[in-house]
Design a protein around this motif. Structure first.
Motif, mmCIF file in Angstrom:
data_model
loop_
_atom_site.group_PDB
_atom_site.id
_atom_site.type_symbol
_atom_site.label_atom_id
_atom_site.label_comp_id
_atom_site.label_asym_id
_atom_site.label_seq_id
_atom_site.Cartn_x
_atom_site.Cartn_y
_atom_site.Cartn_z
ATOM 1 N N GLU A 162 -2.067 31.002 32.831
ATOM 2 C CA GLU A 162 -2.424 32.408 32.993
ATOM 3 C C GLU A 162 -3.837 32.538 33.546
ATOM 4 N N ARG A 163 -4.731 31.704 33.037
ATOM 5 C CA ARG A 163 -6.118 31.724 33.520
ATOM 6 C C ARG A 163 -6.186 31.299 34.981
ATOM 7 N N ALA A 164 -5.441 30.268 35.332
ATOM 8 C CA ALA A 164 -5.456 29.756 36.704
ATOM 9 C C ALA A 164 -4.863 30.767 37.683
ATOM 10 N N LEU A 165 -3.762 31.400 37.311
ATOM 11 C CA LEU A 165 -3.136 32.383 38.196
ATOM 12 C C LEU A 165 -4.027 33.606 38.382
ATOM 13 N N TYR A 166 -4.671 34.023 37.309
ATOM 14 C CA TYR A 166 -5.600 35.157 37.415
ATOM 15 C C TYR A 166 -6.732 34.815 38.392
ATOM 16 N N THR A 167 -7.270 33.597 38.270
ATOM 17 C CA THR A 167 -8.336 33.154 39.174
ATOM 18 C C THR A 167 -7.830 33.114 40.613
ATOM 19 N N ALA A 168 -6.630 32.562 40.807
ATOM 20 C CA ALA A 168 -6.058 32.444 42.152
ATOM 21 C C ALA A 168 -5.869 33.802 42.815
ATOM 22 N N LEU A 169 -5.591 34.821 42.020
ATOM 23 C CA LEU A 169 -5.334 36.153 42.570
ATOM 24 C C LEU A 169 -6.602 36.974 42.776
ATOM 25 N N GLU A 183 4.579 20.485 35.497
ATOM 26 C CA GLU A 183 5.340 19.241 35.616
ATOM 27 C C GLU A 183 6.689 19.271 34.912
ATOM 28 N N THR A 184 6.959 20.311 34.141
ATOM 29 C CA THR A 184 8.244 20.410 33.439
ATOM 30 C C THR A 184 8.959 21.684 33.856
ATOM 31 N N ALA A 185 10.270 21.709 33.629
ATOM 32 C CA ALA A 185 11.057 22.909 33.932
ATOM 33 C C ALA A 185 10.570 24.093 33.103
ATOM 34 N N GLU A 186 10.151 23.813 31.863
ATOM 35 C CA GLU A 186 9.637 24.878 31.001
ATOM 36 C C GLU A 186 8.381 25.514 31.601
ATOM 37 N N HIS A 187 7.479 24.666 32.098
ATOM 38 C CA HIS A 187 6.267 25.181 32.727
ATOM 39 C C HIS A 187 6.577 25.939 34.011
ATOM 40 N N GLN A 188 7.541 25.464 34.770
ATOM 41 C CA GLN A 188 7.905 26.142 36.010
ATOM 42 C C GLN A 188 8.514 27.516 35.732
ATOM 43 N N GLU A 189 9.323 27.615 34.680
ATOM 44 C CA GLU A 189 9.879 28.913 34.300
ATOM 45 C C GLU A 189 8.767 29.863 33.848
ATOM 46 N N ALA A 190 7.822 29.328 33.089
ATOM 47 C CA ALA A 190 6.686 30.150 32.644
ATOM 48 C C ALA A 190 5.867 30.616 33.836
ATOM 49 N N TYR A 191 5.727 29.740 34.809
ATOM 50 C CA TYR A 191 4.997 30.065 36.046
ATOM 51 C C TYR A 191 5.680 31.225 36.776
ATOM 52 N N ILE A 192 7.003 31.149 36.896
ATOM 53 C CA ILE A 192 7.767 32.211 37.560
ATOM 54 C C ILE A 192 7.613 33.528 36.809
ATOM 55 N N ASN A 193 7.688 33.471 35.484
ATOM 56 C CA ASN A 193 7.555 34.689 34.669
ATOM 57 C C ASN A 193 6.172 35.315 34.826
ATOM 58 N N CYS A 194 5.139 34.472 34.839
ATOM 59 C CA CYS A 194 3.767 34.975 34.997
ATOM 60 C C CYS A 194 3.592 35.642 36.364
ATOM 61 N N LEU A 195 4.120 35.009 37.400
ATOM 62 C CA LEU A 195 4.029 35.586 38.738
ATOM 63 C C LEU A 195 4.765 36.923 38.807
ATOM 64 N N ASN A 196 5.918 36.984 38.177
ATOM 65 C CA ASN A 196 6.712 38.210 38.204
ATOM 66 C C ASN A 196 5.959 39.362 37.544
ATOM 67 N N VAL A 197 5.232 39.063 36.474
ATOM 68 C CA VAL A 197 4.434 40.093 35.797
ATOM 69 C C VAL A 197 3.373 40.642 36.747
ATOM 70 N N HIS A 198 2.689 39.733 37.443
ATOM 71 C CA HIS A 198 1.657 40.164 38.394
ATOM 72 C C HIS A 198 2.265 40.971 39.538
ATOM 73 N N ARG A 245 5.354 36.633 45.722
ATOM 74 C CA ARG A 245 6.796 36.416 45.819
ATOM 75 C C ARG A 245 7.123 35.131 46.578
ATOM 76 N N PHE A 246 6.308 34.806 47.567
ATOM 77 C CA PHE A 246 6.503 33.550 48.296
ATOM 78 C C PHE A 246 6.363 32.362 47.343
ATOM 79 N N ALA A 247 5.302 32.380 46.520
ATOM 80 C CA ALA A 247 5.094 31.293 45.559
ATOM 81 C C ALA A 247 6.230 31.245 44.539
ATOM 82 N N GLU A 248 6.721 32.424 44.161
ATOM 83 C CA GLU A 248 7.828 32.501 43.206
ATOM 84 C C GLU A 248 9.095 31.887 43.797
ATOM 85 N N LEU A 249 9.374 32.182 45.055
ATOM 86 C CA LEU A 249 10.523 31.576 45.728
ATOM 87 C C LEU A 249 10.385 30.060 45.783
ATOM 88 N N HIS A 250 9.178 29.609 46.063
ATOM 89 C CA HIS A 250 8.906 28.167 46.106
ATOM 90 C C HIS A 250 9.247 27.515 44.766
#
Length: 303
Positions: free
Chosen positions: A172-179, A201-216, A238-243
């Protein structure tokens, strides 16, 4: 030639010959090398130069943080940009030499959980501000001068976030910084977002990543029709989310997002559609790539 052999060789020459050799070597050196290696300071004040070299080889963690904090504060105060009695003109021109040295020392200590990680983060913010928001140094392109891209620097920073956090707080901190961080001319916002994905590195983290992006992305949706910057950021998210969805091989979800949350936010359908085809091709999903091409033709999308 090894240093020991060089010393033995130089013992054969007298003072006059040695002076001529030094002058000739100096004449052959490129000006940039003379400035970066501070040869003028070495020749004019050799003892002081050697003492400074010893001090700079590896300062303590406290000295490293203090030197970095001072450098950052001087930069924000425009002391590296405007004439002033604190930072000489020569040091202003060669600010990146100081920055390289500080970055080297920060990296030496940054793997530890201490103030160097904060200093490293502030260093990244400084360079990003100088690259994309306001001039803070006499030269442009700070990341290029330090021979590191903004994306690589940020990816290293995300690694420190991750090591110093539990759960998904680091993400969450990294995505906020990136944006929020100003962008270098060579960087796209999605490049920074994908630098965060590289640490998932895990499917769980990737799902969390997608959820965080969707919130933003949802937060931006009400502004995209009236704010060009919001629209651009939304597209990058959305591009990153598709990736990430393609990385998870969640292709049905990716296709749904493509046609409902991505393509409608472009003036021409062909551009985002090509982006998606490129993602599939890079992922080695040839059959899905061909299928989506057929879908595009049925929808009369020119690509």
């Amino acid at each position: 030639m090894r240093i020991r052999k060089l010393r033995l060789l130089l013992e054969q020459y007298g003072d006059t010959t040695l002076r001529d050799i030094i002058v000739e070597i100096y004449r052959q050196l490129p000006r940039q090398v003379i400035e970066e290696k501070e040869f003028d300071a070495m020749l004019t004040q050799f003892v002081k130069y050697k003492d400074l070299q010893k001090e700079q080889e590896q300062p303590t963690v406290e000295q490293t943080i203090a030197q970095t904090d001072r450098f950052i504060q001087l930069a924000y105060d425009l002391q590296y940009l405007e004439p002033n009695p604190i930072v000489p003109l020569r040091e202003q021109k060669n600010w990146y030499i100081t920055a390289k040295r500080l970055l080297k020392h920060l990296r030496h200590y940054a793997h530890r959980k201490n103030g160097t990680q904060i200093a490293f983060e502030e260093f990244f913010f400084l360079l990003s501000s100088a690259a994309g928001e306001e001039p803070l140094f006499l030269s442009n392109d700070p990341f290029r001068l330090l021979k590191v891209s903004q994306v690589d620097f940020f990816q290293e920073l995300v690694g420190y976030y991750k090591n110093d956090s539990h759960g998904i707080e680091w993400m969450e901190r990294a995505l906020y910084t990136a944006l929020k961080v100003p962008m270098d001319v060579d960087t796209e916002r999605s490049d920074l977002l994908l630098a965060v994905l590289a640490h998932c590195e895990t499917a769980e983290h990737q799902e969390a990543y997608i959820n965080c992006l969707n919130v933003h992305a949802k937060k931006l949706q009400s502004h995209v029709r009236i704010d060009a910057d919001a629209l651009s950021t939304y597209q990058e998210i959305r591009f990153a989310e598709l990736h990430a969805l393609i990385s998870l091989r969640a292709l049905e979800r990716a296709e749904t997002m493509l046609f409902t949350e991505y393509i409608p936010y472009f003036s021409h359908r062909s551009t985002p559609f090509r982006y998606y085809l490129d993602l599939l091709e890079r992922a080695g999903l040839e059959q899905e790539h061909d299928r989506i091409e057929r879908v595009g033709r049925k929808k009369r999308i020119h690509f």
